[in-house]
Design an enzyme around this catalytic site. Structure first.
Site, PDB file in Angstrom:
ATOM      1  N   GLY A 190       0.908  -1.775   0.072  1.00 28.73           N
ATOM      2  CA  GLY A 190       0.432   0.175   0.365  1.00 28.73           C
ATOM      3  C   GLY A 190       0.482   1.242  -0.292  1.00 28.73           C
ATOM      4  O   GLY A 190       0.269   2.176  -0.215  1.00 28.73           O
ATOM      5  N   CYS A 228     -26.950  -9.597 -16.284  1.00 31.42           N
ATOM      6  CA  CYS A 228     -26.273  -9.567 -17.623  1.00 31.42           C
ATOM      7  C   CYS A 228     -27.191  -9.993 -19.141  1.00 31.42           C
ATOM      8  O   CYS A 228     -27.784 -11.036 -18.895  1.00 31.42           O
ATOM      9  CB  CYS A 228     -25.418 -10.860 -17.630  1.00 31.42           C
ATOM     10  SG  CYS A 228     -24.220  -9.818 -19.733  1.00 31.42           S
ATOM     11  N   CYS A 232     -25.538 -13.441 -20.860  1.00 29.02           N
ATOM     12  CA  CYS A 232     -25.390 -14.464 -20.308  1.00 29.02           C
ATOM     13  C   CYS A 232     -25.636 -14.823 -19.348  1.00 29.02           C
ATOM     14  O   CYS A 232     -26.165 -16.334 -18.049  1.00 29.02           O
ATOM     15  CB  CYS A 232     -23.730 -14.125 -20.194  1.00 29.02           C
ATOM     16  SG  CYS A 232     -23.561 -13.373 -18.614  1.00 29.02           S
ATOM     17  N   CYS A 274     -22.308  -8.012 -19.505  1.00 30.46           N
ATOM     18  CA  CYS A 274     -21.247  -7.985 -18.056  1.00 30.46           C
ATOM     19  C   CYS A 274     -20.422  -6.683 -18.969  1.00 30.46           C
ATOM     20  O   CYS A 274     -20.160  -7.063 -20.440  1.00 30.46           O
ATOM     21  CB  CYS A 274     -20.520  -9.048 -18.676  1.00 30.46           C
ATOM     22  SG  CYS A 274     -21.630 -10.661 -17.485  1.00 30.46           S
ATOM     23  N   CYS A 289     -18.512 -13.252 -19.922  1.00 27.16           N
ATOM     24  CA  CYS A 289     -19.032 -13.240 -20.489  1.00 27.16           C
ATOM     25  C   CYS A 289     -19.438 -14.088 -21.604  1.00 27.16           C
ATOM     26  O   CYS A 289     -20.498 -14.942 -21.713  1.00 27.16           O
ATOM     27  CB  CYS A 289     -20.135 -12.066 -20.950  1.00 27.16           C
ATOM     28  SG  CYS A 289     -21.423 -11.198 -21.125  1.00 27.16           S
TER      29      CYS A 289
END
Lengths: 262, 227, 308
Positions: free
Chosen positions: C31, C240, C243, C265, C271
């Protein structure tokens, strides 16, 4: 009976504080004690070293010599010997600094509520509702309407900005407040209101304060004690009204007699 | 309660060639609890100067000024602040307040300083203001706009808000009408009755006769070299 | 074909070493923003110069590279970066998340869970999460070093005060291993939970700002919030349309000028794989209305640089 009699340790003990700018003297050999609940005024003309002294006390400048002993919650400690993290923590929890120009002490792009809440969040507050309630309460205490909580300080008048700065500083219940010309740059009528507010807060919260100003009327109304500075040295100190009404040092006599009478 | 001995005072005027002006020497007096002592002497003889030294407003050059066990002539500022808060009251001829603060709060402030709850302090302030005939419609206004007589009464109310064991009164009845003068005199007598030691300056001879147990002429404290 | 005028993966070896040192430091201090001497790259700032340098420093000839932009493999940014490494490093490329060993991304984390054998490289425009409220770099560095992060919550406070809830939807600030507050790059906050405890090594490169930071595998990453306004990983409340996936991050596509729209997606590989397995969404079979759109989002029809 009163706060000051029951407490026996000074909140702040300053010993031989000296700051030089090269060969020029910022402030020299300044010593004093500040007791809990006491308001100390520091007066002097521009360049007298009063702002340098305040900056050294608040940790914004590093003095060349001397000690600043603060009565922390764990006992007296030399602030100058502390590491920076500890000193910054102290300045968030136990100290406050009110700048002459509120723009130096506020975040102008953040709402009034965010400005007041920042210190709370800085010491770990993580409940939005609580932070907001406390901010609202403090806006009320400095006479800013609650509905202004989501306005930015840029939409506030100078007096309101200064009151917001005070709320932002006092929300975490500090014990020592440094003020640099807190009423400078404000209209006389706005000054009066601010003075009254400060007096009330000092009394209610048992605050100790160090106020730097060149305005003798301000210290007469706010300060219990007075230090007069000239050329970096403290030339006279004592009870505020005694120093103003029976000044002993030539410079203080000149200063007092130079004030225009209204 | 108040005991002054061997007190002298000089003024040094640094900006006028360092002239040293002795204004008082060998001042001595005492005030017992429940007693009122009046200072007399010609104008400029040093009545107010002595009073201000007792208050801690003027520094004494020598001697001791004992008030309730504290020597004001030697005390630290914070000791004097504490003394003024709880023990020693002062009604001066001038009202010095933060502008725009309501009269009621000006009078209540000495009590608030002592930690008295706000409503209690305000009740006490209201009672005093009513007794001193300040119309209630003025209580919420700042006394800075009041007439001289009204300001004087506000000052008196403030001085009597807390039952100080010792009181300094600088011409408390000046510029008051007969009715209000009467109220002030009864306030002083009540303070004596509860045991306050009072040191005062009264030009009003009638008032002086009513409240003072003894008089001290400050002319006797004038330094020999002066005049 | 490799362009032999350049060193492997464009950068010279000394530069790659310098970048690797910065990466190692970033991995050692999760970080923390490590400064590095960012090079001029043959593409404009904002096109992923930081990510490209990190990828170049990590790439080996055996790697299989995937590049996505907003989840898609076939958008301009993804295509040009993929081409860049095909040309300068000659590495194999793929659209399949599972097949890739190194994935460079802009604004998304793939839906499919990553593995210990993968490195995810993020392109970062502004690495400093405190910048928004504290413009002084000297001050923000001090705030990081002293762990003074109250200001970060001021930003969230301002959000709630103004919008009633935390409106920050992307680049949502996180705290890494209870220490450094980090900007996760402009990924949607939907992806934030995937940052935490990931088996893959995650590297962040900011070219213009000359910073690199990292999340080593299995690092704890917590999204900042308030007790009474907890963090939520939001997405559009739909499935979606191609899909039928209900758990993936969706893009909204405007179909016509009469209010018609569909949700698909954003992760094109995810997808396409689902549809290959036979999953069908609301509009997935409707040849006439959605064929063109579906095609454009499949991301597997780019013959020119295709790898199948």
């Amino acid at each position: 009976m009163s706060r000051m009699e029951t407490l026996t340790t000074p909140l702040l003990q300053v010993e031989h504080l000296t700051k030089r700018y090269g060969t020029r003297i910022g402030c020299a050999d300044v010593s004093f004690d500040l007791w809990p609940g006491e308001v100390l005024g520091i007066v002097g003309e521009s360049g007298s070293g009063k702002s340098t002294l305040l900056s050294c006390l608040a940790g914004h400048l590093t003095p060349d010599a001397g000690r600043v002993i603060f009565d922390t919650r764990d006992g007296p400690r030399d602030v100058l010997a502390m590491g920076e993290p500890e000193r910054r923590r102290l300045s968030r929890s136990d100290w406050a600094f009110v700048h002459q120009n509120p723009r130096d002490g506020l975040r102008m792009g953040v709402t009034a509520g965010g400005n007041v809440g920042e210190r709370l969040m800085a010491v770990g507050a993580r409940h939005y509702g609580d932070i907001r309630a406390k901010a609202t309460d403090w806006l009320g205490r400095v006479e800013i309407a609650a509905e202004r909580i989501d306005d930015r300080p840029s939409a506030f008048s100078g007096g309101m900005q200064q009151r917001l700065q005070i709320a932002r500083n006092l929300v975490t219940g500090p014990r020592l407040v440094f003020m640099d010309e807190p009423t400078g740059g404000l209209d006389v009528s706005v000054q009066a209101r601010l003075l009254d507010l400060l007096r009330g807060l000092v009394r209610e919260m048992g605050l100790s304060a160090i106020i730097v100003t060149h305005d003798l009327a301000v210290v007469r109304l706010l300060a219990d004690r007075l230090m007069v500075m000239k050329g970096g040295h403290v030339v006279e100190s004592g009870l505020t009204d005694q120093v103003l009404d029976d000044p002993q040092h030539a410079y203080t006599q000149l200063l007092v007699s130079s004030v225009l009478q209204v | 309660m108040i005991r002054i001995s061997g007190v002298s005072k000089n003024f040094t005027l640094h900006n006028q060639g360092g002239a040293v002006i002795p204004v008082m020497a060998g001042a001595a007096l005492s005030v017992a609890p429940g007693e009122c002592v009046g200072l007399v002497g010609a104008s400029g003889a040093g009545k107010s100067t002595l009073m201000r030294m007792v208050w801690g407003n003027y520094l004494a050059a020598s001697g001791s000024i004992m008030v309730g066990g504290l020597d004001v002539a030697q005390a630290e500022p914070r000791q004097i602040i504490a003394l003024r808060r709880s023990t020693l009251g002062y009604v001066s001829q001038f009202l010095r307040v933060v502008p725009r603060v309501p009269t009621l709060d000006v009078v209540a402030e000495p009590l608030l300083q002592l930690g008295v709850p706000q409503d209690q302090a305000r009740d006490r302030a209201a009672a005093l203001l009513a007794r001193l005939n300040i119309p209630q419609r003025l209580w919420s206004l700042s006394p800075t706009t009041f007439s001289g007589g009204e300001q004087q009464r506000v000052n008196i109310a403030r001085g009597f808000a807390h039952g100080y064991p010792a009181l300094l009164l600088d011409e408390p009845t000046a510029s008051l009408d007969a009715a209000n003068r009467e109220v002030v005199l009864s306030l002083i007598l009540e303070a004596k009755a509860r045991g306050a030691a009072i040191l005062g300056i009264f030009h009003d001879e009638g008032a002086r006769a009513r409240v003072c147990d003894r008089l001290v002429d400050v002319t006797g404290f004038t330094p020999k070299v002066a005049a | 074909m490799t362009d032999h005028a350049y060193n492997f993966a464009y950068l010279d070896e000394q530069t790659k070493r310098m970048i690797r040192r910065a990466i190692l430091k970033g991995v050692a201090v999760p970080g923390y923003q490590v400064p590095f001497a960012s090079r001029e790259m043959p593409m404009p700032y904002g096109w992923g110069t930081g990510g490209v340098q990190v990828t170049a420093a990590c790439l080996t000839p055996e790697d299989v590279l995937k590049v996505i932009d907003q989840g898609a493999d076939d958008t301009t940014n993804a295509v040009s970066i993929r081409k860049f490494f095909q040309r300068t490093a000659g590495v194999a490329v793929t659209d399949a998340t599972a097949a890739a060993t190194m994935i460079q991304t802009r604004h998304r984390i793939p839906e499919q869970a990553l593995t210990e054998d993968q490195i995810l490289v993020y392109q970062v425009p502004i690495p400093e999460p405190l910048r928004f409220l504290e413009p002084r770099e000297t001050e923000t560095r001090k705030m990081h070093s002293l762990e003074e992060y109250g200001l970060m919550h001021v930003k969230l406070y301002e959000d709630i005060a103004r919008h009633g809830s935390i409106a920050t939807a992307y680049a949502y600030p996180v705290k890494v291993e209870g220490r450094y507050v980090m900007d996760p790059s402009p990924i949607p906050k939907f992806d934030n939970p995937k940052l935490s405890d990931s088996p893959a090594l995650q590297l962040f490169g900011a070219g213009r700002e000359q910073r690199i930071y990292a999340l080593p595998p299995y690092t704890q990453v917590v999204s900042l919030d308030f007790d009474d306004h907890p963090f939520t990983a939001s997405k559009a409340p739909h499935d979606c349309d191609l899909c039928g996936a209900s758990e993936s991050y969706l893009d909204e596509v405007i179909m016509d000028d009469a209010g018609g729209r569909m949700f698909v997606c954003s992760d094109t590989d995810f997808c396409a794989s689902r549809r290959a397995e036979g999953h069908v969404g609301r509009l997935g079979e409707d040849q006439f209305s959605s064929k063109k759109i579906a095609n454009s989002f499949e991301g597997i029809c780019g013959g020119a640089e295709g790898t199948q």
